[in-house]
Design a protein around this motif. Sequence first.
Motif, PDB file in Angstrom:
ATOM      1  N   THR A  46     -28.987 -57.438 -58.285  1.00  0.00           N
ATOM      2  CA  THR A  46     -29.119 -57.529 -56.830  1.00  0.00           C
ATOM      3  C   THR A  46     -28.860 -56.169 -56.201  1.00  0.00           C
ATOM      4  O   THR A  46     -27.939 -55.450 -56.616  1.00  0.00           O
ATOM      5  N   GLN A  47     -29.649 -55.834 -55.200  1.00  0.00           N
ATOM      6  CA  GLN A  47     -29.454 -54.569 -54.499  1.00  0.00           C
ATOM      7  C   GLN A  47     -28.057 -54.516 -53.900  1.00  0.00           C
ATOM      8  O   GLN A  47     -27.556 -55.498 -53.361  1.00  0.00           O
ATOM      9  N   THR A  48     -27.447 -53.349 -53.995  1.00  0.00           N
ATOM     10  CA  THR A  48     -26.071 -53.208 -53.529  1.00  0.00           C
ATOM     11  C   THR A  48     -25.921 -53.499 -52.041  1.00  0.00           C
ATOM     12  O   THR A  48     -24.904 -54.041 -51.621  1.00  0.00           O
ATOM     13  N   ASN A  49     -26.935 -53.177 -51.241  1.00  0.00           N
ATOM     14  CA  ASN A  49     -26.798 -53.424 -49.805  1.00  0.00           C
ATOM     15  C   ASN A  49     -26.650 -54.918 -49.504  1.00  0.00           C
ATOM     16  O   ASN A  49     -25.967 -55.293 -48.565  1.00  0.00           O
ATOM     17  N   VAL A  50     -27.268 -55.768 -50.298  1.00  0.00           N
ATOM     18  CA  VAL A  50     -27.109 -57.216 -50.112  1.00  0.00           C
ATOM     19  C   VAL A  50     -25.668 -57.613 -50.423  1.00  0.00           C
ATOM     20  O   VAL A  50     -25.023 -58.327 -49.643  1.00  0.00           O
ATOM     21  N   LEU A  51     -25.147 -57.141 -51.536  1.00  0.00           N
ATOM     22  CA  LEU A  51     -23.800 -57.508 -51.956  1.00  0.00           C
ATOM     23  C   LEU A  51     -22.729 -56.952 -51.036  1.00  0.00           C
ATOM     24  O   LEU A  51     -21.666 -57.558 -50.870  1.00  0.00           O
ATOM     25  N   LEU A  52     -22.997 -55.820 -50.423  1.00  0.00           N
ATOM     26  CA  LEU A  52     -21.991 -55.181 -49.582  1.00  0.00           C
ATOM     27  C   LEU A  52     -22.075 -55.558 -48.111  1.00  0.00           C
ATOM     28  O   LEU A  52     -21.070 -55.498 -47.401  1.00  0.00           O
ATOM     29  N   ASN A  53     -23.236 -55.939 -47.642  1.00  0.00           N
ATOM     30  CA  ASN A  53     -23.412 -56.139 -46.204  1.00  0.00           C
ATOM     31  C   ASN A  53     -23.319 -57.582 -45.733  1.00  0.00           C
ATOM     32  O   ASN A  53     -23.118 -57.816 -44.537  1.00  0.00           O
ATOM     33  N   LEU A  54     -23.464 -58.536 -46.629  1.00  0.00           N
ATOM     34  CA  LEU A  54     -23.337 -59.936 -46.217  1.00  0.00           C
ATOM     35  C   LEU A  54     -21.860 -60.300 -46.095  1.00  0.00           C
ATOM     36  O   LEU A  54     -21.037 -59.816 -46.876  1.00  0.00           O
ATOM     37  N   ASP A  55     -21.539 -61.155 -45.121  1.00  0.00           N
ATOM     38  CA  ASP A  55     -20.157 -61.628 -45.033  1.00  0.00           C
ATOM     39  C   ASP A  55     -19.892 -62.562 -46.220  1.00  0.00           C
ATOM     40  O   ASP A  55     -20.816 -62.978 -46.923  1.00  0.00           O
ATOM     41  N   ASP A  56     -18.631 -62.882 -46.440  1.00  0.00           N
ATOM     42  CA  ASP A  56     -18.237 -63.644 -47.632  1.00  0.00           C
ATOM     43  C   ASP A  56     -18.984 -64.971 -47.760  1.00  0.00           C
ATOM     44  O   ASP A  56     -19.539 -65.277 -48.815  1.00  0.00           O
ATOM     45  N   THR A  57     -18.986 -65.753 -46.698  1.00  0.00           N
ATOM     46  CA  THR A  57     -19.628 -67.067 -46.744  1.00  0.00           C
ATOM     47  C   THR A  57     -21.113 -66.954 -47.038  1.00  0.00           C
ATOM     48  O   THR A  57     -21.653 -67.677 -47.885  1.00  0.00           O
ATOM     49  N   THR A  58     -21.775 -66.032 -46.370  1.00  0.00           N
ATOM     50  CA  THR A  58     -23.212 -65.858 -46.559  1.00  0.00           C
ATOM     51  C   THR A  58     -23.521 -65.354 -47.964  1.00  0.00           C
ATOM     52  O   THR A  58     -24.490 -65.799 -48.584  1.00  0.00           O
ATOM     53  N   LEU A  59     -22.688 -64.462 -48.482  1.00  0.00           N
ATOM     54  CA  LEU A  59     -22.904 -63.950 -49.834  1.00  0.00           C
ATOM     55  C   LEU A  59     -22.751 -65.064 -50.865  1.00  0.00           C
ATOM     56  O   LEU A  59     -23.580 -65.174 -51.777  1.00  0.00           O
ATOM     57  N   VAL A  60     -21.738 -65.894 -50.720  1.00  0.00           N
ATOM     58  CA  VAL A  60     -21.560 -67.018 -51.653  1.00  0.00           C
ATOM     59  C   VAL A  60     -22.778 -67.927 -51.590  1.00  0.00           C
ATOM     60  O   VAL A  60     -23.344 -68.311 -52.625  1.00  0.00           O
ATOM     61  N   GLN A  61     -23.223 -68.268 -50.387  1.00  0.00           N
ATOM     62  CA  GLN A  61     -24.393 -69.134 -50.229  1.00  0.00           C
ATOM     63  C   GLN A  61     -25.640 -68.493 -50.822  1.00  0.00           C
ATOM     64  O   GLN A  61     -26.453 -69.165 -51.468  1.00  0.00           O
ATOM     65  N   TRP A  62     -25.797 -67.199 -50.615  1.00  0.00           N
ATOM     66  CA  TRP A  62     -26.962 -66.467 -51.122  1.00  0.00           C
ATOM     67  C   TRP A  62     -26.976 -66.512 -52.657  1.00  0.00           C
ATOM     68  O   TRP A  62     -28.015 -66.777 -53.266  1.00  0.00           O
ATOM     69  N   LEU A  63     -25.825 -66.240 -53.271  1.00  0.00           N
ATOM     70  CA  LEU A  63     -25.738 -66.268 -54.733  1.00  0.00           C
ATOM     71  C   LEU A  63     -25.957 -67.676 -55.280  1.00  0.00           C
ATOM     72  O   LEU A  63     -26.654 -67.854 -56.285  1.00  0.00           O
ATOM     73  N   ILE A  64     -25.390 -68.678 -54.627  1.00  0.00           N
ATOM     74  CA  ILE A  64     -25.576 -70.068 -55.057  1.00  0.00           C
ATOM     75  C   ILE A  64     -27.058 -70.445 -55.004  1.00  0.00           C
ATOM     76  O   ILE A  64     -27.584 -71.073 -55.934  1.00  0.00           O
ATOM     77  N   LYS A  65     -27.719 -70.057 -53.944  1.00  0.00           N
ATOM     78  CA  LYS A  65     -29.153 -70.362 -53.810  1.00  0.00           C
ATOM     79  C   LYS A  65     -29.938 -69.751 -54.966  1.00  0.00           C
ATOM     80  O   LYS A  65     -30.809 -70.393 -55.561  1.00  0.00           O
ATOM     81  N   ARG A  66     -29.635 -68.507 -55.309  1.00  0.00           N
ATOM     82  CA  ARG A  66     -30.333 -67.840 -56.423  1.00  0.00           C
ATOM     83  C   ARG A  66     -30.018 -68.510 -57.754  1.00  0.00           C
ATOM     84  O   ARG A  66     -30.872 -68.639 -58.616  1.00  0.00           O
ATOM     85  N   LEU A  67     -28.769 -68.930 -57.939  1.00  0.00           N
ATOM     86  CA  LEU A  67     -28.402 -69.622 -59.176  1.00  0.00           C
ATOM     87  C   LEU A  67     -29.131 -70.960 -59.291  1.00  0.00           C
ATOM     88  O   LEU A  67     -29.562 -71.338 -60.379  1.00  0.00           O
ATOM     89  N   LYS A  68     -29.260 -71.683 -58.176  1.00  0.00           N
ATOM     90  CA  LYS A  68     -30.013 -72.943 -58.188  1.00  0.00           C
ATOM     91  C   LYS A  68     -31.448 -72.698 -58.614  1.00  0.00           C
ATOM     92  O   LYS A  68     -32.033 -73.497 -59.356  1.00  0.00           O
ATOM     93  N   GLN A  69     -32.027 -71.592 -58.144  1.00  0.00           N
ATOM     94  CA  GLN A  69     -33.402 -71.252 -58.516  1.00  0.00           C
ATOM     95  C   GLN A  69     -33.521 -70.998 -60.023  1.00  0.00           C
ATOM     96  O   GLN A  69     -34.588 -71.167 -60.591  1.00  0.00           O
ATOM     97  N   LYS A  70     -32.421 -70.601 -60.642  1.00  0.00           N
ATOM     98  CA  LYS A  70     -32.414 -70.356 -62.081  1.00  0.00           C
ATOM     99  C   LYS A  70     -32.016 -71.605 -62.868  1.00  0.00           C
ATOM    100  O   LYS A  70     -31.823 -71.544 -64.069  1.00  0.00           O
TER     101      LYS A  70
END
Length: 71
Positions: free
Chosen positions: A16-40
């Motif tokens: 994942t691009q570092t700007n995504v990991l660094l710029n999203l707030d905690d809740t949004t980052l967790v949701q973003w990662l969960i969504k990607r994991l579901k896709q996998k």
Amino acid sequence: MTPDAIHELWSLVESTQTNVLLNLDDTTLVQWLIKRLKQKGIQDTAACSTYISSRLPLIRDLASDRNLIYQ
């Protein structure tokens, strides 16, 4: 979390691009990662959410270090 889910998460973090990991707030980052994991195909999202939340400082540190290397 299963070993496969853990592997998928850390592979996702590394790809994942570092700007995504660094710029999203905690809740949004967790949701973003969960969504990607579901896709996998990872299904145990409750355990994943807890695991990710407890590892957010590490995820951000790794992204920050990676960001410094590529600047």
